[in-house]
Design a protein around this motif. Structure first.
Motif, short mmCIF file in Angstrom:
data_model
loop_
_atom_site.label_atom_id
_atom_site.label_comp_id
_atom_site.label_asym_id
_atom_site.label_seq_id
_atom_site.Cartn_x
_atom_site.Cartn_y
_atom_site.Cartn_z
N ASP A 17 1.03 -1.00 0.21
CA ASP A 17 -0.33 -0.22 -0.21
C ASP A 17 0.62 1.17 0.50
OD1 ASP A 17 -2.93 -1.50 0.21
OD2 ASP A 17 -1.93 -2.26 2.60
N VAL A 18 1.72 1.11 0.68
CA VAL A 18 2.46 2.41 0.98
C VAL A 18 4.66 1.74 0.56
CG1 VAL A 18 3.42 3.96 1.92
CG2 VAL A 18 0.94 3.42 2.48
N VAL A 19 4.97 2.82 0.27
CA VAL A 19 6.81 2.66 -0.21
C VAL A 19 7.53 3.31 0.37
CG1 VAL A 19 8.93 2.59 -1.40
CG2 VAL A 19 6.58 1.23 -1.57
N VAL A 20 8.25 3.33 1.37
CA VAL A 20 9.22 4.99 2.33
C VAL A 20 10.31 4.89 1.85
CG1 VAL A 20 9.75 5.91 4.01
CG2 VAL A 20 7.06 5.01 4.00
N CYS A 21 10.87 5.44 1.57
CA CYS A 21 12.38 6.11 1.57
C CYS A 21 12.67 7.47 2.19
CB CYS A 21 12.42 5.79 -0.49
SG CYS A 21 13.83 6.16 -1.37
N LYS A 23 0.68 -1.12 -4.98
CA LYS A 23 -0.87 -0.91 -5.93
C LYS A 23 -1.55 0.31 -6.30
CE LYS A 23 -2.41 -4.09 -1.97
NZ LYS A 23 -3.35 -4.07 -0.26
N PRO A 24 -2.34 -0.05 -6.71
CA PRO A 24 -3.23 1.05 -7.82
C PRO A 24 -3.77 2.44 -6.72
CG PRO A 24 -3.74 -0.75 -8.59
CD PRO A 24 -3.27 -1.27 -7.36
N GLY A 25 -3.09 3.28 -6.54
CA GLY A 25 -3.78 4.27 -5.13
C GLY A 25 -2.85 4.14 -4.13
N GLY A 26 -1.82 3.41 -4.53
CA GLY A 26 -1.12 3.64 -3.42
C GLY A 26 0.18 4.58 -3.18
N ALA A 27 1.21 4.84 -1.98
CA ALA A 27 1.86 6.11 -2.11
C ALA A 27 3.15 5.61 -2.04
CB ALA A 27 1.18 7.06 -1.08
N PHE A 28 4.05 6.76 -2.37
CA PHE A 28 4.98 6.60 -2.33
C PHE A 28 5.33 7.74 -1.57
CE2 PHE A 28 9.45 8.23 -3.84
CZ PHE A 28 10.03 7.83 -2.62
N TYR A 29 6.24 7.52 -0.12
CA TYR A 29 6.81 8.55 0.93
C TYR A 29 8.46 8.68 0.75
CZ TYR A 29 1.77 9.29 2.87
OH TYR A 29 0.97 9.27 3.56
#
Length: 244
Positions: A139-143, A165-171
């Motif tokens: 759901d989320v990727v953090v970097c 996933k579609p609609g997922g977020a990258f922080y």
């Protein structure tokens, strides 16, 4: 004239770092890679104190990307010693990845201190090659403070889009190159050869925001900030999140 001065000073710095370059070629630099996690672990406490409000604001809306049943599956690229765990929401499932296996000892210590999370696994992989992670599975990727030291930022971002996933977020929260008119810009370019070795491959003159802007996310929330009370060399930061 300023450009010539920067190049001249950088060349002198390159000459001074030749012994470190030889250590890297001969494999002796590998000993430092074993030591670096300990240094990073101790620096983390100071950095988190200085950046507490910034990180709290960055991760404030993580929960909005949870599934309808409330679950949130998060993957962190370059998790290091787990500096971000305290900012993740209760019950979040975390997948930890880092190319340096020697971080695991300190990562386990952070896991013990943050029992509000569920830890799925720790994978020793680079951000450019996360083939062990299924497509569209998180759901989320953090970097944070990672893209400065990867070989290819664009390849990392391609992997991020693949596993989200579609609609997922990258922080993201990354230090970047300063404004060309600033003194910081001068020092960044002069001392980068030394910083590269002290920071385990960290490059302090990357324009990372350009790669994120060109990565093809459907929505991008990015802002430039000056990190408070940290070294002038890494004070310019970008932070925000993008949506697949």
């Amino acid at each position: 004239m300023r450009s010539c001065l920067i190049k001249s000073c950088r060349f002198i710095c390159l000459i001074l770092t030749l012994p470190l370059h030889l250590m890297e070629i001969t494999g002796l630099y590998g000993m430092y890679k074993r030591l670096f996690p300990l240094l990073a672990y101790n620096i983390t406490f100071s950095y988190n104190d200085k950046m507490h409000k910034t990180k709290r604001d960055l991760f404030r809306n993580l929960g909005t990307f949870a599934n309808t049943d409330g679950t949130l599956r998060l993957l962190e690229i370059g998790c290091g010693s787990g500096a971000n765990f305290r900012f993740y929401p209760y019950g979040c499932t975390v997948i930890c990845t880092d190319p340096n296996p020697h971080f695991e000892k300190y990562l386990r210590m952070s896991m013990e201190a943050n029992k509000h999370l569920t830890y799925e696994t720790f994978m020793v992989v680079s951000g450019e090659d996360m083939e062990k992670v299924e497509e569209g599975s998180v759901d989320v990727v953090v970097c944070t403070l990672v893209l400065c030291s990867v070989r290819n930022v664009q390849e990392v971002l391609q992997e991020v889009r693949r596993i989200l996933k579609p609609g997922g977020a990258f922080y993201f929260l990354e230090h970047v190159e300063s404004d060309p008119s600033s003194r910081t810009f001068f020092f960044q370019h002069v001392f980068e050869p030394l910083w590269y070795y002290l920071g385990d491959g960290c490059m302090i003159t990357k324009k990372t925001w350009r790669d994120i802007e060109a990565a093809g996310f459907s929505e991008l929330h990015l802002k430039h900030i000056e990190a408070p009370k940290v070294s002038r060399m890494i004070r310019p930061h970008i932070m925000g999140y993008s949506i697949k």
